[in-house]
Design an enzyme around this catalytic site. Sequence first.
Site, short mmCIF file in Angstrom:
data_model
loop_
_atom_site.label_atom_id
_atom_site.label_comp_id
_atom_site.label_asym_id
_atom_site.label_seq_id
_atom_site.Cartn_x
_atom_site.Cartn_y
_atom_site.Cartn_z
N HIS A 166 0.79 -1.24 0.00
CA HIS A 166 0.00 0.00 0.00
C HIS A 166 0.82 1.27 0.00
O HIS A 166 0.23 2.36 0.06
CB HIS A 166 -0.92 0.04 1.23
CG HIS A 166 -2.12 -0.84 1.11
ND1 HIS A 166 -3.29 -0.42 0.55
CD2 HIS A 166 -2.30 -2.14 1.44
CE1 HIS A 166 -4.17 -1.41 0.57
NE2 HIS A 166 -3.59 -2.47 1.10
N LYS A 221 -9.46 13.52 4.08
CA LYS A 221 -8.58 12.35 4.10
C LYS A 221 -7.65 12.52 5.29
O LYS A 221 -7.64 13.57 5.92
CB LYS A 221 -7.77 12.25 2.80
CG LYS A 221 -7.14 13.59 2.38
CD LYS A 221 -6.44 13.51 1.03
CE LYS A 221 -7.35 13.49 -0.15
NZ LYS A 221 -7.27 12.29 -0.95
N ARG A 222 -6.84 11.48 5.63
CA ARG A 222 -5.86 11.65 6.69
C ARG A 222 -4.99 12.86 6.39
O ARG A 222 -4.70 13.16 5.23
CB ARG A 222 -4.97 10.40 6.81
CG ARG A 222 -5.66 9.18 7.37
CD ARG A 222 -6.19 9.41 8.77
NE ARG A 222 -5.13 9.73 9.71
CZ ARG A 222 -4.46 8.82 10.44
NH1 ARG A 222 -4.76 7.55 10.35
NH2 ARG A 222 -3.52 9.20 11.29
N LYS A 228 -0.11 14.40 1.11
CA LYS A 228 -1.46 14.66 0.60
C LYS A 228 -1.69 16.15 0.35
O LYS A 228 -2.67 16.55 -0.28
CB LYS A 228 -2.51 14.09 1.55
CG LYS A 228 -2.53 12.55 1.59
CD LYS A 228 -3.57 12.04 2.58
CE LYS A 228 -3.59 10.53 2.71
NZ LYS A 228 -4.49 9.86 1.74
N THR A 239 -8.95 6.21 -2.39
CA THR A 239 -10.28 5.70 -2.69
C THR A 239 -11.31 6.81 -2.51
O THR A 239 -12.40 6.73 -3.07
CB THR A 239 -10.65 4.51 -1.77
OG1 THR A 239 -10.35 4.87 -0.42
CG2 THR A 239 -9.88 3.27 -2.16
N LYS A 294 -14.95 7.76 -4.48
CA LYS A 294 -16.25 8.05 -3.86
C LYS A 294 -16.80 9.38 -4.36
O LYS A 294 -17.99 9.51 -4.65
CB LYS A 294 -16.11 8.06 -2.34
CG LYS A 294 -15.65 6.75 -1.74
CD LYS A 294 -15.35 6.92 -0.24
CE LYS A 294 -14.38 5.87 0.24
NZ LYS A 294 -13.74 6.26 1.53
C1 LIG Z 1 -12.49 6.73 1.76
C2 LIG Z 1 -12.05 7.09 3.10
C3 LIG Z 1 -10.72 7.41 3.34
C4 LIG Z 1 -9.67 7.41 2.25
O1 LIG Z 1 -9.62 8.67 1.64
P1 LIG Z 1 -8.43 9.04 0.63
O2 LIG Z 1 -8.90 10.33 0.05
O3 LIG Z 1 -8.38 7.96 -0.39
O4 LIG Z 1 -7.20 9.17 1.42
C5 LIG Z 1 -10.34 7.73 4.62
N1 LIG Z 1 -11.23 7.76 5.63
C6 LIG Z 1 -12.53 7.47 5.43
C7 LIG Z 1 -13.47 7.53 6.59
C8 LIG Z 1 -12.99 7.12 4.17
O5 LIG Z 1 -14.28 6.82 4.00
#
Ligand SMILES: *Cc1c(COP(=O)(O)O)cnc(C)c1O
Length: 768
Positions: free
Chosen positions: A317, A505-506, A511, A613, A617
């Site tokens: 990952h 995101k984190r 990022k 991911t 979404k």
């Molecule tokens: C999808 C998701 C992530 C991942 O987000 P990225 O933008 O891909 O880093 C992190 N936390 C939650 C709660 C998510 O649903």
Amino acid sequence: MRETAEDKENTMSRFVKNKTKMVFYFSMEFLIGKLLENYLINLGLLDVVVKGLSDLGIDFYDLAEMENDPGLGSGGLGRLSACFLDSMASTGIAGYGVGLRFRFGLFKQRIDNGYQIEQPDAWLTNEYPWEMAKPSEAVEVKFGGVVDRTYDNGKLGFIHKGYDSVLAVPYDIPIVGYGGKNITSLRIFQALPMDDTVDMQAFNNGKYAEAMAKKSEAEAITCILYPEDGQPSGRVLRIKQEYLMVSAGIASILRIYESIYGNDAWADMPKHVSIHINDTHPAFCIPELMRVLLDDKGLEWDDAWDITRGVVSYTNHTVLPEALEKWPSDMLQHVVPRIYMIIEEIDRRFKEMLRNELGDWYNNCRNMGIIVDGMTRMANLSIIGSHHVNGVAEIHSQILKADLFKDFYLMNPDKFSNKTNGISHRRFLMQSNKPLASLITDCIGESWKKDPEKLSGLEKYANDKSVLEKLAAVKRESKARLASYISKKSGIDVDVDSIFDIQVKRMHAYKRQLLNAFKVLWLYNGIKDGSVTLPHPCVFIFSGKAAQGYHFAKEVIKFICSVADKVNSDEKVSKVIKVVFIENFCVSVAQQIYPAADISEQISTAGMEASGTGNMKFMMNGAITLGTLDGANVEISRLVGNDNCKIFGMTAEEVAHALRSREYNSRQFVSGHGTLSKITGQLVDGFFNSSGQSFWGIHDALMSRNDEFFVLKDFDSYVGAWMELSNTYGDSKVWNRMSLINIAKSGFFSSDRTIAEYDRDIWNTKGV
Ligand SMILES: *Cc1c(COP(=O)(O)O)cnc(C)c1O
């Protein structure tokens, strides 16, 4: 629930009867989110229940809101494993999750005066309704002690002595597949002391904490996810977590295996069982399976090794060197002595084998060996001990082959492949964006729910005025819902008709939330002095947790909040833009956020985000991606075309070149750049004094540590791309069309597709 439990047993019996190959998906994280609504949707009961409750005067969604969101993960990796469980159950694969039952998960994030405060996330208080304890299946896990050799009838053996035992108690959470036909489970283990006892003498001397020490010590193992590992004690705790999950998980698997295939069918194990390790946290699966086969089942090394490599597969990952797990070998030897012995033997044999390979043996050993310079490298162990290694998006898998794992790839090219990540379209579209789901169904019927690639049927409405207007209305509804959440949580009122520009995101340097915040500060400066006018008001929404010990990421949160204060309290500026930091990003908050986005910020330094991911979404909910050519943005941009997303910035090759050549000098770059000189100056010149802060950490990362993530270097390109995109928003016909095409192309990103690829190329549960 009782019926679900029965169905779960029935599903398992059916798998057993048919001797279906089972997949055990090991992961340190499962970010499953709330389950009640998910269960009802997948059982086809939601409408009935909503109506039934409403007849009783109860609002189902008020009720569903009360469920705890289990904090069993931290971000994308944990959400991925949850989506995979959903897709495996929904597509009829006998897939079971294996993880840990963390008492307090990661943490609950509060924002206090712009600072992140971590609070324990007590999701298990008041009981968690969906789990079922299986105390009768608890197993002993051994730590510490020494390993003695024995010699019996010409056979060398090993005895582990003087160890401390911990009990691993399983809890099963049902996973209900769509349609309700397959019900599998996520098994999470909790650590408890082996026997429930206290030190009576210490207790009677008033030393209560000491009297309970053994219990606390054991329970600490599954207390929190990712304990700080700066100190040796923290590293020992993480090793114990990993080994407990693996040892208990493998014991469960072997119990099932022996009950179906008997206790001498080990050679067939790869035909019947797959163990998949999600990142390297479960990499002890390899030496642990070896240990059981050698020491408990009496197999010879070569046979045990063939079986282990036939069973285990591994997903990488990350390519960030600091995120690749390695443990001090002396620590491993101390905490899991027999496991370490086996790793040493795997390493010795592997290095021996390297003598027959091309290239310099010494170099090969340094690059590919498991134990190097006193450290044990978990990624190398995972590659050597598995039959298949995959990356999670095309560019990421390419980097694995060309760079990080190049030598392994050259030795064994067929072992490597790509499996681009996916998301559950059931949770992130059907469940969290019902208005959009009904619009889609009105247009193309229901079939997309089972077969998400059918979303492509929407394309023929790309120029249909009425559908596009309905799409805009649906988006507005989601924005209104998020606006009311924001107003409730933070008291900030945002205009539903402004552009919703979202980065959630984190928090991480790569990022580049900082790049986004710099854009906002640039807009603030420009709107204030009149040099920038925006055709549309815009609200910038951020959310995300920073790791507890990650000072830079926490400073960025404070910076975003300080920019927010400046913007939101300025009479002139706040009429045009607003900034919001939503606290405690988690699955249930995420489900409210993704549907409401117009612009999806996916702006990582190219080459550093394995897949992402969140980007998928957002896209599936009709947001337009503003992103670098990184992770799955590459696939997104190829699918929708450059007319329907906005790509900017350095490419991964350019980043790699800049890092290698050292041609980039951030100080020089800034000194010739008026806007950036002003912004980097504002970090420390008292501009933010009203919020009590100078941002020296950020300043130094950019100016003294040469802007490792190219925030400054990508700034112009980013701001230019953002301006173009936000201008396009004014042409609602064009915008809605872009949005529709994104949704229509998003079927590829259903995790059903990802899981089908894992099955076809790696697990082969349906036979080769
Ligand atoms: C999808 C998701 C992530 C991942 O987000 P990225 O933008 O891909 O880093 C992190 N936390 C939650 C709660 C998510 O649903």
